[in-house]
Scaffold this motif. Structure first.
Motif, PDB file in Angstrom:
ATOM      1  N   ASN A  88     -10.789 -27.038 -19.442  1.00 46.55           N
ATOM      2  CA  ASN A  88      -9.451 -26.563 -19.857  1.00 46.55           C
ATOM      3  C   ASN A  88      -8.353 -26.869 -18.839  1.00 46.55           C
ATOM      4  O   ASN A  88      -7.642 -25.979 -18.388  1.00 46.55           O
ATOM      5  N   GLN A  89      -8.242 -28.118 -18.443  1.00 45.89           N
ATOM      6  CA  GLN A  89      -7.186 -28.551 -17.504  1.00 45.89           C
ATOM      7  C   GLN A  89      -7.359 -28.021 -16.087  1.00 45.89           C
ATOM      8  O   GLN A  89      -6.507 -28.250 -15.237  1.00 45.89           O
ATOM      9  N   LEU A  90      -8.420 -27.273 -15.832  1.00 52.89           N
ATOM     10  CA  LEU A  90      -8.625 -26.752 -14.478  1.00 52.89           C
ATOM     11  C   LEU A  90      -9.947 -27.275 -13.911  1.00 52.89           C
ATOM     12  O   LEU A  90     -10.898 -27.513 -14.661  1.00 52.89           O
ATOM     13  N   TRP A  91      -9.960 -27.417 -12.593  1.00 50.61           N
ATOM     14  CA  TRP A  91     -11.199 -27.843 -11.931  1.00 50.61           C
ATOM     15  C   TRP A  91     -12.007 -26.626 -11.520  1.00 50.61           C
ATOM     16  O   TRP A  91     -11.480 -25.715 -10.885  1.00 50.61           O
ATOM     17  N   ASN A  92     -13.287 -26.643 -11.879  1.00 51.47           N
ATOM     18  CA  ASN A  92     -14.213 -25.624 -11.392  1.00 51.47           C
ATOM     19  C   ASN A  92     -14.974 -26.187 -10.205  1.00 51.47           C
ATOM     20  O   ASN A  92     -15.630 -27.222 -10.317  1.00 51.47           O
ATOM     21  N   VAL A  93     -14.872 -25.492  -9.081  1.00 49.53           N
ATOM     22  CA  VAL A  93     -15.590 -25.895  -7.879  1.00 49.53           C
ATOM     23  C   VAL A  93     -16.721 -24.890  -7.680  1.00 49.53           C
ATOM     24  O   VAL A  93     -16.487 -23.728  -7.351  1.00 49.53           O
ATOM     25  N   TYR A  94     -17.953 -25.345  -7.945  1.00 47.86           N
ATOM     26  CA  TYR A  94     -19.104 -24.443  -7.866  1.00 47.86           C
ATOM     27  C   TYR A  94     -19.648 -24.434  -6.445  1.00 47.86           C
ATOM     28  O   TYR A  94     -19.973 -25.491  -5.896  1.00 47.86           O
ATOM     29  N   THR A  95     -19.728 -23.244  -5.845  1.00 51.60           N
ATOM     30  CA  THR A  95     -20.230 -23.158  -4.470  1.00 51.60           C
ATOM     31  C   THR A  95     -21.390 -22.164  -4.391  1.00 51.60           C
ATOM     32  O   THR A  95     -21.636 -21.410  -5.334  1.00 51.60           O
TER      33      THR A  95
ATOM     34  N   THR B 283     -17.715 -19.409  -7.824  1.00 50.07           N
ATOM     35  CA  THR B 283     -16.950 -20.532  -8.366  1.00 50.07           C
ATOM     36  C   THR B 283     -15.460 -20.340  -8.083  1.00 50.07           C
ATOM     37  O   THR B 283     -14.916 -19.251  -8.260  1.00 50.07           O
ATOM     38  N   LEU B 284     -14.828 -21.411  -7.627  1.00 45.69           N
ATOM     39  CA  LEU B 284     -13.378 -21.402  -7.402  1.00 45.69           C
ATOM     40  C   LEU B 284     -12.741 -22.286  -8.466  1.00 45.69           C
ATOM     41  O   LEU B 284     -13.336 -23.270  -8.901  1.00 45.69           O
ATOM     42  N   THR B 285     -11.530 -21.938  -8.856  1.00 48.00           N
ATOM     43  CA  THR B 285     -10.860 -22.687  -9.907  1.00 48.00           C
ATOM     44  C   THR B 285      -9.430 -23.017  -9.492  1.00 48.00           C
ATOM     45  O   THR B 285      -8.745 -22.169  -8.912  1.00 48.00           O
ATOM     46  N   ALA B 286      -9.007 -24.245  -9.752  1.00 45.54           N
ATOM     47  CA  ALA B 286      -7.634 -24.649  -9.422  1.00 45.54           C
ATOM     48  C   ALA B 286      -7.252 -25.892 -10.220  1.00 45.54           C
ATOM     49  O   ALA B 286      -8.117 -26.660 -10.621  1.00 45.54           O
ATOM     50  N   PRO B 287      -5.938 -26.085 -10.418  1.00 44.85           N
ATOM     51  CA  PRO B 287      -5.508 -27.310 -11.116  1.00 44.85           C
ATOM     52  C   PRO B 287      -5.656 -28.564 -10.266  1.00 44.85           C
ATOM     53  O   PRO B 287      -5.765 -29.669 -10.797  1.00 44.85           O
TER      54      PRO B 287
END
Lengths: 90, 407
Positions: B86-93, B97-101
């Motif tokens: 949905n237009q956002l990047w999911n950064v799985y750690t 999880t962190l989310t940002a455009p």
């Protein structure tokens, strides 16, 4: 170069150069098939150590890899994580 | 939620975070190591100008500047997946999880291995590991060591080991084979070292100046190459010796070396064992681009840049919207260039986020100019053909993406 076959290529899964060569010859493998049959590159480090060596071995096994393609696909997770961690993040 | 997540807190990542934060963006940095700085933490050398480059000081300076700008820096965090939703990047750690455009991937490089018999024995390490143990953890890696592989990285770290009072007995080549390839051919090794000699730090410069650039002189030079090697700050560089095996029962006890001809072919009956209690394998660096690969970024193999690199523009954007790259992931160069690229990437993100009102294009052009200036004055150049590698990627970007993105 007498004992080249005994050299460990994938340290995590302890796969030797000889095993890779023999498997490639016997099954006429693609890059992915060679990985799955031997488990080379599938260990704890995710192939960060052996990938470049595997790429060079694959040059002779699977000829004509386009310069835009990565010989062995990367798959998540690229770091060792527990099933729990992955599950919580879903 | 952050506006930007930076993956990798080295010179590129921190500089990128600073540039983003200065433009008014909310930034988080994640790094796998216990403290920020990345490979800066290991660097210590003297520039040709006579000034010392202290990577720890540089990393502290960047860290403080980032903290002043309220950048959220999280250490000991490993990213294992990166995908868009949905237009956002999911950064799985490993810590959620962190989310940002916007995401800036600044994961640096990893080392090429040189497999040889005995390389799994305790006491064998990559040259980069020796650097981290020496300069970051302050642990003595051993009493007497051998470096296998002759390249710029090996010389830079040799110098650091010498500064720490650790004895490196000799530098030799790996045995030539399908995996070591040109790293095992004296003539190719010498060619790569000569091309870089005018850019390298002083101990190496003295070595380089002993040889000529013409092919035939180089051949003659190699044929008459002193058997005991040419000394770099006291450590002999033996281009006519190859390591055929690392010896030891439970730990490294020595290295079996053989004499080789100018092409790297072993001279029969010349094998000798030399004592050592540690061995550093110096295979060089390759861009660590795994995260951009799983995110779906296309790649190109460009040997001058160190291997497979994600497609990217000069302003550090990838073909994937919101995904940017900087530092060694785009090609192997020094920490100073990584910083300049990080600043460029940060400004590029600010521009895409609609920040920097009116002056952003000018700032971005200035940052690009700075990358080129820093590259021209680089004290350490890993690949002499770096400019041609960079041009190839820029051309590829122009051909594939430039028009479609402007539309």
């Amino acid at each position: 170069m007498a004992n080249m076959g005994d050299i460990v290529i994938c340290r995590c899964e302890e796969v030797t150069y000889g095993q890779l060569q023999a498997t490639a010859e016997k099954h006429n493998c693609t890059a992915r098939e060679l990985k799955l049959r031997t488990r080379a590159g599938m260990g704890f480090c995710g192939g960060r150590t052996c990938r470049p060596s595997l790429d060079r071995i694959l040059e002779s096994v699977t000829p004509a890899i386009a310069p835009g393609e990565i010989p062995l696909k990367y798959q998540p997770p690229i770091r060792p994580v527990t099933f729990g961690t992955v599950g919580e993040n879903l | 939620m952050s506006d930007v997540i930076v993956i990798g807190g080295g010179p590129a990542g921190l500089a990128g975070a600073i540039a983003c934060a200065k433009s008014g963006l909310n930034v988080s940095v994640v790094d796998e190591f216990i403290k920020p700085g990345g490979r800066l933490l290991g660097q210590l050398h003297r520039e040709p100008s006579g000034e010392w480059w202290n990577g720890i000081k540089e990393s502290e300076r960047l860290h403080q500047e980032a903290r002043k700008l309220s950048v959220d820096i999280r250490c000991g965090v490993s990213v294992y997946n990166l995908e868009k939703e949905n237009q956002l990047w999911n950064v799985y750690t490993n810590q959620g999880t962190l989310t940002a455009p916007f995401v800036l991937v600044a994961t640096g490089a990893a080392e090429y291995p040189i497999p040889l018999p005995g390389w799994t024995l305790p006491g064998v390490m990559s040259i980069g590991a020796a650097q981290v143990m020496t300069n970051v953890h302050r642990v003595q890696v051993g009493k007497k060591g051998v470096i296998i592989g002759a390249n710029i990285l090996a010389f830079a770290i040799l110098n650091e080991l010498q500064l720490a009072g650790i004895t490196v007995d000799r530098i030799v080549l790996p045995e030539r084979n399908q995996i070591s390839q040109t790293a095992g051919e004296p003539e190719e090794v010498m060619k790569s070292l000569l091309n870089a000699a005018h850019l390298a730090p002083s101990p190496f410069l003295r070595f380089g100046s002993r040889f000529m650039r013409r092919d035939w002189i180089r051949k003659v030079g190699l044929n008459f190459y002193p058997k005991n090697g040419v000394k770099i700050n006291g450590t002999p560089l033996q281009l006519r010796k190859a390591a055929v095996e690392i010896i030891g029962k439970d730990h490294v006890e020595g290295v079996r070396l053989a004499d080789i001809d100018a092409n790297g072919t072993i001279i029969a009956g010349s094998e000798t064992i030399y004592e050592a209690d540690f061995v550093c394998i110096a295979g060089g660096l390759y861009p660590l681009a795994e995260l951009t690969a799983i995110a779906g970024c296309p790649f190109q193999y460009i040997p001058e840049l160190g291997g497979h690199v994600p497609h990217h523009s000069e302003t550090m954007e990838t073909p994937l919207k919101g995904l940017f790259v900087a530092g060694n992931i785009t090609g192997i160069e020094s920490g100073k260039i990584a910083m300049a690229q990080g600043t460029t990437a940060g400004l590029s993100i600010a521009k895409h986020a609609g920040k920097g009102a009116g002056t952003i294009d000018e700032q971005l052009q200035q940052a690009l100019k700075n990358v080129r200036t820093v590259r021209r004055h680089a004290a350490i150049q890993f690949n002499p053909e770096i400019d041609s590698g960079r041009s190839r990627m820029n051309q590829l970007w122009e051909d594939l993406y430039a028009t479609s993105i402007e539309q």
